[in-house]
Write an enzyme that holds these catalytic residues in place. Structure first.
Site, PDB file in Angstrom:
ATOM      1  NE  ARG A 134     -69.285  26.559  -3.543  1.00 11.84           N
ATOM      2  CZ  ARG A 134     -70.425  26.627  -4.224  1.00 11.84           C
ATOM      3  NH1 ARG A 134     -70.489  26.117  -5.435  1.00 11.84           N
ATOM      4  NH2 ARG A 134     -71.495  27.159  -3.688  1.00 11.84           N
ATOM      5  CB  THR A 170     -61.837  31.993  -6.216  1.00 11.56           C
ATOM      6  OG1 THR A 170     -61.824  30.977  -5.191  1.00 11.56           O
ATOM      7  CG2 THR A 170     -60.931  33.124  -5.788  1.00 11.56           C
ATOM      8  CG  ASP A 188     -74.252  25.973   2.679  1.00 11.33           C
ATOM      9  OD1 ASP A 188     -73.938  24.973   3.370  1.00 11.33           O
ATOM     10  OD2 ASP A 188     -73.419  26.766   2.235  1.00 11.33           O
ATOM     11  CG  ASP A 212     -74.572  27.181   6.225  1.00 13.77           C
ATOM     12  OD1 ASP A 212     -73.564  26.891   6.897  1.00 13.77           O
ATOM     13  OD2 ASP A 212     -74.627  28.175   5.487  1.00 13.77           O
TER      14      ASP A 212
HETATM   15  C1  PRP Z   1     -70.415  22.342  -0.308  1.00 18.28           C
HETATM   16  C2  PRP Z   1     -70.722  20.891  -0.600  1.00 18.28           C
HETATM   17  C3  PRP Z   1     -69.622  20.511  -1.538  1.00 18.28           C
HETATM   18  C4  PRP Z   1     -69.406  21.776  -2.315  1.00 18.28           C
HETATM   19  C5  PRP Z   1     -70.045  21.651  -3.657  1.00 18.28           C
HETATM   20  O1  PRP Z   1     -69.413  22.436   0.629  1.00 18.28           O
HETATM   21  O2  PRP Z   1     -70.787  20.100   0.548  1.00 18.28           O
HETATM   22  O3  PRP Z   1     -68.436  20.097  -0.900  1.00 18.28           O
HETATM   23  O4  PRP Z   1     -70.031  22.842  -1.584  1.00 18.28           O
HETATM   24  O5  PRP Z   1     -69.776  22.745  -4.448  1.00 18.28           O
HETATM   25  P1  PRP Z   1     -68.844  22.647  -5.743  1.00 18.28           P
HETATM   26  O6  PRP Z   1     -69.255  21.391  -6.467  1.00 18.28           O
HETATM   27  O7  PRP Z   1     -69.197  23.899  -6.508  1.00 18.28           O
HETATM   28  O8  PRP Z   1     -67.424  22.620  -5.312  1.00 18.28           O
HETATM   29  P2  PRP Z   1     -68.925  23.851   1.215  1.00 18.28           P
HETATM   30  O9  PRP Z   1     -67.808  24.374   0.392  1.00 18.28           O
HETATM   31  O10 PRP Z   1     -70.119  24.747   1.388  1.00 18.28           O
HETATM   32  O11 PRP Z   1     -68.296  23.463   2.602  1.00 18.28           O
HETATM   33  P3  PRP Z   1     -68.953  22.788   3.915  1.00 18.28           P
HETATM   34  O12 PRP Z   1     -69.161  21.335   3.591  1.00 18.28           O
HETATM   35  O13 PRP Z   1     -67.899  22.996   4.933  1.00 18.28           O
HETATM   36  O14 PRP Z   1     -70.247  23.485   4.231  1.00 18.28           O
HETATM   37  N1  URA Z   2     -72.907  23.648  -1.942  1.00 20.55           N
HETATM   38  C1  URA Z   2     -74.087  23.481  -1.298  1.00 20.55           C
HETATM   39  O1  URA Z   2     -74.112  23.186  -0.086  1.00 20.55           O
HETATM   40  N2  URA Z   2     -75.213  23.659  -1.987  1.00 20.55           N
HETATM   41  C2  URA Z   2     -75.225  23.981  -3.296  1.00 20.55           C
HETATM   42  O2  URA Z   2     -76.316  24.131  -3.880  1.00 20.55           O
HETATM   43  C3  URA Z   2     -73.989  24.136  -3.949  1.00 20.55           C
HETATM   44  C4  URA Z   2     -72.841  23.965  -3.254  1.00 20.55           C
END
Ligand code: PRP
Ligand code: URA
Length: 209
Positions: free
Chosen positions: A104, A108, A200, A203
């Protein structure tokens, strides 16, 4: 109307509360995420078709039911979805695994795709896309669009914590996809994090920032 199946078995609620705790470290977080995924997979696979088989018990031959060799695929959305993969495979060890890579964009908040590799016979498979968080729904919706290009037989989405806005987004973009979640939380904050959520997920799984 949530438009999602909420799997809120007491064991799931208990483990999810521990998962949310800010003092839960990565090792325990990974264990809990997988345990919840296993419990959820039990419900997500409830509609698996059965076939009749004849089995000889020590007492007599009789007809029983077994799963009809349905082809399944598990698709974690990288990277946090990996935190649920082993838990699902524990229940469905013969499932194939695809991967879809998205992150994400912090500016944006839109999902950016970087990887998609599906099992070779994906068109014969029913897929379960897994991701712990469904916030704006941008990532899940983009991942599903990406996966649909590979022409799977069907897609279900399984998340741990969702916001209603994310459920609505995925349902609007993909009305054919059934959504399963362990919880629907109150709202999103200004950074599109789920409130109260668990922070997160990626993380917390991997101890990064
Ligand atoms: C997190 C989570 C989802 C997304 C959700 O991933 O695991 O994929 O955010 O958010 P959204 O519904 O607003 O799109 P992230 O983009 O942090 O990536 P990661 O899994 O690599 O940590
Ligand atoms: N992605 C995450 O990992 N946590 C949230 O709360 C939203 C998006």
């Amino acid at each position: 109307m949530s438009n999602a199946v909420v799997i809120d078995h007491p064991l799931i609620q208990h483990k999810l509360a521990l998962l949310r705790d800010k003092d839960t470290g990565p090792k325990e977080f990974r264990e809990l995420a997988n345990e919840i995924a296993t419990l959820m997979a039990y419900e997500v696979t409830r509609d698996l078709p059965l076939k009749e088989v004849e089995i000889e018990t020590p007492i007599k031959k009789a007809k029983f039911k077994m799963i009809e060799g349905k082809k399944l695929g598990i698709v974690p959305i990288l990277r946090a979805g990996l935190g649920m993969l082993d838990g699902v495979l524990k229940l469905i060890p013969t499932a194939r695994v695809g991967h879809v890579g998205l992150y994400r964009d912090p500016e944006t908040l839109e999902a950016v795709e970087y990887y998609c590799k599906m099992p070779t016979d994906v068109s014969e498979r029913d897929l379960i896309v897994v991701d712990p968080m469904l916030a704006t729904g941008g990532s899940a919706s983009a991942a599903i669009s990406f996966v649909k290009e590979k022409d799977p037989r069907s897609i279900k989405l399984m998340c741990l914590v969702s916001a209603q806005v994310g459920i609505d987004r995925v349902k609007k973009d993909h009305p054919d996809v059934e959504i399963y979640t362990a919880a629907i939380d109150e709202k999103l904050n200004d950074h599109a994090y789920i409130v109260p959520g668990l922070g997160d997920a990626g993380d917390r799984l991997y101890g990064t920032r």
